[in-house]
Design a protein around this motif. Structure first.
Motif, PDB file in Angstrom:
ATOM      1  N   THR A  81     -28.646 -12.879 -48.628  1.00 50.71           N
ATOM      2  CA  THR A  81     -28.746 -13.145 -47.191  1.00 50.71           C
ATOM      3  C   THR A  81     -28.036 -14.429 -46.780  1.00 50.71           C
ATOM      4  O   THR A  81     -27.364 -14.469 -45.754  1.00 50.71           O
ATOM      5  CB  THR A  81     -30.227 -13.252 -46.787  1.00 50.71           C
ATOM      6  N   HIS A  82     -28.151 -15.450 -47.598  1.00 54.55           N
ATOM      7  CA  HIS A  82     -27.608 -16.740 -47.173  1.00 54.55           C
ATOM      8  C   HIS A  82     -26.075 -16.747 -47.160  1.00 54.55           C
ATOM      9  O   HIS A  82     -25.466 -17.669 -46.638  1.00 54.55           O
ATOM     10  CB  HIS A  82     -28.157 -17.861 -48.059  1.00 54.55           C
TER      11      HIS A  82
ATOM     12  N   LYS B 229     -26.953  -6.912 -42.699  1.00 54.55           N
ATOM     13  CA  LYS B 229     -27.791  -7.976 -43.258  1.00 54.55           C
ATOM     14  C   LYS B 229     -28.107  -9.024 -42.183  1.00 54.55           C
ATOM     15  O   LYS B 229     -29.240  -9.486 -42.066  1.00 54.55           O
ATOM     16  CB  LYS B 229     -27.016  -8.637 -44.413  1.00 54.55           C
ATOM     17  N   ILE B 230     -27.108  -9.374 -41.431  1.00 56.41           N
ATOM     18  CA  ILE B 230     -27.298 -10.380 -40.388  1.00 56.41           C
ATOM     19  C   ILE B 230     -28.287  -9.875 -39.343  1.00 56.41           C
ATOM     20  O   ILE B 230     -29.212 -10.581 -38.928  1.00 56.41           O
ATOM     21  CB  ILE B 230     -25.951 -10.735 -39.730  1.00 56.41           C
ATOM     22  N   ASN B 233     -31.813  -9.984 -40.411  1.00 57.05           N
ATOM     23  CA  ASN B 233     -32.368 -11.333 -40.601  1.00 57.05           C
ATOM     24  C   ASN B 233     -32.148 -12.226 -39.384  1.00 57.05           C
ATOM     25  O   ASN B 233     -32.188 -13.448 -39.496  1.00 57.05           O
ATOM     26  CB  ASN B 233     -31.736 -11.994 -41.819  1.00 57.05           C
ATOM     27  N   ALA B 239     -32.446 -18.579 -43.048  1.00 53.48           N
ATOM     28  CA  ALA B 239     -32.027 -17.712 -44.154  1.00 53.48           C
ATOM     29  C   ALA B 239     -30.528 -17.467 -44.144  1.00 53.48           C
ATOM     30  O   ALA B 239     -29.897 -17.355 -45.180  1.00 53.48           O
ATOM     31  CB  ALA B 239     -32.767 -16.387 -44.086  1.00 53.48           C
ATOM     32  N   LEU B 240     -29.956 -17.370 -42.946  1.00 52.85           N
ATOM     33  CA  LEU B 240     -28.533 -17.056 -42.858  1.00 52.85           C
ATOM     34  C   LEU B 240     -27.658 -18.265 -43.158  1.00 52.85           C
ATOM     35  O   LEU B 240     -26.465 -18.123 -43.384  1.00 52.85           O
ATOM     36  CB  LEU B 240     -28.203 -16.523 -41.463  1.00 52.85           C
ATOM     37  N   GLY B 241     -28.262 -19.422 -43.141  1.00 55.98           N
ATOM     38  CA  GLY B 241     -27.500 -20.617 -43.493  1.00 55.98           C
ATOM     39  C   GLY B 241     -26.679 -21.134 -42.342  1.00 55.98           C
ATOM     40  O   GLY B 241     -26.323 -20.404 -41.414  1.00 55.98           O
ATOM     41  N   ILE B 243     -23.393 -22.495 -40.560  1.00 50.40           N
ATOM     42  CA  ILE B 243     -22.014 -22.103 -40.776  1.00 50.40           C
ATOM     43  C   ILE B 243     -21.035 -22.871 -39.893  1.00 50.40           C
ATOM     44  O   ILE B 243     -19.826 -22.869 -40.108  1.00 50.40           O
ATOM     45  CB  ILE B 243     -21.864 -20.573 -40.593  1.00 50.40           C
ATOM     46  N   LEU B 268     -27.841 -14.664 -32.108  1.00 49.55           N
ATOM     47  CA  LEU B 268     -27.339 -15.560 -33.155  1.00 49.55           C
ATOM     48  C   LEU B 268     -26.583 -16.753 -32.577  1.00 49.55           C
ATOM     49  O   LEU B 268     -26.580 -17.844 -33.145  1.00 49.55           O
ATOM     50  CB  LEU B 268     -26.437 -14.745 -34.079  1.00 49.55           C
TER      51      LEU B 268
END
Lengths: 96, 617
Positions: A81-82, B229-230, B233, B239-241, B243, B268
């Motif tokens: 996920t990250h 996935k994005i 989440n 969790a996605l970090g 960027i 997002l």
């Protein structure tokens, strides 16, 4: 063709030796063969090692299952996920 | 005999096909009707014989090939129009014959395949009783050189000699029997074919099902995997970090490209400190979510929403009251915003905006434009209006020069007006007179009313700082006019243009491009000469060959020689920039043009290039 390999190099110097046919799934990697990368067999990519690892995994996943896609029994491809956001950017760049 | 029975309406045993057709309500009425039509007026007389229901209990043996006739009798009461007996009988006759023939053929085949009977068996006799016409059919069977069971024969495939049994496989196409081994091979092959057929059918079914479920059965792209996935989440920001903003813009573009920007994924990008937001495809973002933009990002300075078909009046009103810092506003396709709402919006925000871009809506009218110019006109530095079908009046843009402050506008686009008269030379010249000095980019794509005049008296007179010029489809601009304008342009614009788009300016040819390149060759980065079919191969080859080469030197000498000889009979012409009015065979000399910065060149549909592409370096 099948026994030729190219080396994908990440920005932090991780190297992945990949079957040329598998790398050709990405049109960007395929087209780079017409330039200097074609002679050296080495493609420098602007991405970290862990991202590139995911990408190589996907390329092989795609290579393995591309013929079975229609029969429907293909396992899901999982990504951490990250890395999702960054991977999206790089996948867009590689057109995969 | 058979026909007589039929006339009396007697039924024989019916075949499965007849039974089926009867159940499905398929009768030979269609054939009857066609017959009637063919016979024109005959249908007026109806036959009593046919219309009366058949006597039920009269039974007689009827040959098996005739059952189709039974339908006819059943339908008698339903039939409204009937043919006269004569043509009908004829057609029936033919029909019966045809059916008998078919049945015979079938029988013959069956007999050939399984049993080895003499062609003139008792089976056939009964048919022969009814009609003598089949003798020719029977002969075919008799000709086959076949053997009886128990005899020795050769396998038709491998040539091995075999003893025939009832189980021996007969191959119709080759007229002969197979040995056991060959039969086994054939059987396997048939089995395989059947399996393949089944698989193909299964696959088709699955594809159809997928289409119905709106899913694809392709292997997902890595991008799809990431987006999935994005999306799953999206609420878990950590969790996605992290960027970074630059990449977020990129991701916004990628999501738009994949058409997966929706109510979930758009969240997002929303954060309270955000200054600039661009959604390139909002078609899947609903009205409520668009409101979130203003609610979550009150500090936005720049907002770009393309394909925003779901943007409602309420949204715009909310934007007006909540986005107090908005300076740049770009919209594409906001066709739900009413003309009244536009006026209201501009009245609320006053002179807040300094960049405004609007494309693809028919509800932006003259009054809306007036409201925009009155409120924001003085502060506007960028105004882009494209495909606004609500602005239909002649010279509707006349207000623009009156309302904008002089020399503040740097970007101007007025493109693809609904009618030719909407943008005229005079309007544009007036605008350029007012703001030409500050203008960096000018786009008048598709303003087909414009002529040479706008270039000569507008662009070349006022636009001293222009860098980008786009004038697609201006077919009234002539080769000579353009050439003249750019020869003069170098006097006031020394910098040169960076981007020029001349796509589909039909009349432009060698001289015009030569003048343009003479003026801007050192700065030009992007050039489009798409569809300029007048550009010649000679011109292109000359400007890309350096002057000191032998070829160019010889050419120059020849051209000068010719010019001398011509000047004796004609008045003096100017050296290199000769007009094309001259006869076709006149040689032209063009000096070498270096394009050091050119990175993008669109030369599509230029015949000279498609044929001689190798000239381009």
């Amino acid at each position: 063709m099948s026994n030729e390999y190219v080396t994908l190099v990440s920005s932090d110097n991780f190297k992945y030796v990949v079957d040329k046919e598998v790398a050709s799934i990405s049109t960007v990697l395929k087209n780079s063969q017409g330039f200097e990368e074609g002679k050296t067999g080495r493609i420098n990519l602007d991405m970290d090692g862990d991202i590139l690892e995911c990408i190589v995994e996907y390329l092989y996943y795609h290579y393995k299952y591309k013929d079975q896609a229609e029969s429907g029994d293909v396992p899901e491809f999982n990504i951490p996920t990250h890395l999702a956001l960054e991977l999206l950017v790089k996948a867009d760049y590689l057109d995969i | 005999m058979g026909r007589r029975n039929y006339k009396a309406g007697v039924k024989g045993p019916s075949s499965a096909l007849t039974e089926f057709l009867k159940q499905e309500g398929i009768t030979d009425r269609f054939r009857n009707r066609r017959e009637i039509e063919r016979n024109g007026g005959n249908q007026s007389q109806t036959s009593d014989q046919e219309n009366s229901p058949p006597p039920p209990n009269q039974f007689q043996t009827l040959d098996q090939q005739q059952p189709e006739k039974d339908d006819d009798d059943d339908d008698v009461s339903l039939d409204i129009i009937r043919s006269s007996p004569t043509p009908k009988e004829e057609s029936d006759d033919e029909e019966i014959k045809l059916m008998r023939k078919a049945a015979k053929r079938k029988l013959k085949a069956r007999r050939g395949g399984t049993t080895r009977k003499n062609p003139d068996s008792s089976d056939d006799d009964s048919h022969n009783d009814l009609d003598g016409n089949y003798s020719s059919d029977e002969d075919d069977l008799g000709n086959a050189n076949l053997k009886k069971f128990g005899e020795l024969d050769q396998c038709i495939d491998c040539g091995k000699s075999i003893q025939l049994t009832v189980y021996s496989r007969f191959i119709k196409e080759k007229v002969g029997y197979l040995c056991d081994e060959c039969n086994q091979i054939l059987k396997n092959r048939e089995k395989q074919a059947k399996q393949n057929q089944l698989n193909a059918r299964k696959k088709r079914k699955r594809t159809a099902q997928a289409l119905l479920n709106k899913t694809t059965i392709k292997l997902p792209k890595l991008q799809d995997v990431c987006i999935k996935k994005i999306t799953s989440n999206i609420t878990d920001v950590d969790a996605l970090g992290d960027i970074g903003q630059l990449n977020l813009d990129k991701i916004s573009m990628i999501l738009s490209k994949n058409r997966s920007l929706n109510d979930q994924t758009m969240t997002l990008f929303l954060s309270p400190e955000l200054k600039s937001l661009s959604f390139w495809d909002c078609s899947d973002v609903d009205s409520d979510s668009l409101n979130k933009i203003a609610a979550f990002c009150p500090n936005l300075k720049s907002l770009t929403l393309f394909m925003c078909g779901q943007l409602h009046n309420d949204n715009l009103q909310y934007f007006a009251t909540n986005l107090k810092n908005l300076k740049e506003f770009r919209l594409n396709g906001p066709f739900l915003i009413s003309a009244k709402m536009w006026i209201e919006y501009f009245n609320i925000i006053k002179d807040q905006l300094n960049k405004f871009e609007l494309r693809n809506t028919h509800r932006f009218t003259k009054d809306s434009l007036t409201a925009l110019l009155e409120n924001c006109g003085k502060k506007l530095t960028s105004l882009k209006l494209s495909r606004l079908d609500g602005l239909v009046d002649q010279d509707v843009y006349n207000e623009v020069p009156e309302k904008i402050s002089s020399n503040s506008l740097t970007h101007l686009e007025i493109s693809y007006p609904p009618r030719e008269e909407c943008v005229t030379d005079d309007t544009l010249i007036k605008i350029l007179e007012k703001c030409g000095e500050s203008l960096i980019s000018l786009n008048v794509d598709g303003c087909i009313g414009l002529t040479d005049k706008f270039l000569i008296e507008g662009v070349c007179k006022y636009c001293i700082n222009l860098q980008h010029l786009s004038m697609r489809q201006l077919d009234q601009v002539t080769n000579e006019g353009f050439s003249q304008a750019f020869d003069a342009y170098s006097k006031i614009n020394a910098g040169g243009l960076i981007e020029v788009d001349l796509t589909k300016c039909d009349d432009i040819g060698d001289e015009a491009i030569y003048s343009l390149l003479n003026h801007s060759s050192h700065t030009l980065v992007e050039l489009s000469i798409n569809s300029l079919y007048r550009i010649t191969k000679d011109f292109l080859s000359q400007i890309f060959i350096e002057d000191h080469t032998q070829f160019k030197k010889q050419l120059k000498a020849r051209v000068e020689k010719e010019k001398e000889s011509r000047s004796q009979s004609q008045p003096q012409q100017e050296g290199e920039d000769e007009e094309e009015e001259e006869a076709k065979d006149v040689l032209h000399y063009y000096h070498y043009i270096n394009l050091p910065l050119l990175t993008y060149l669109d030369a599509g549909f230029v015949r000279a290039v498609t044929n001689y592409g190798s000239l381009w370096r």
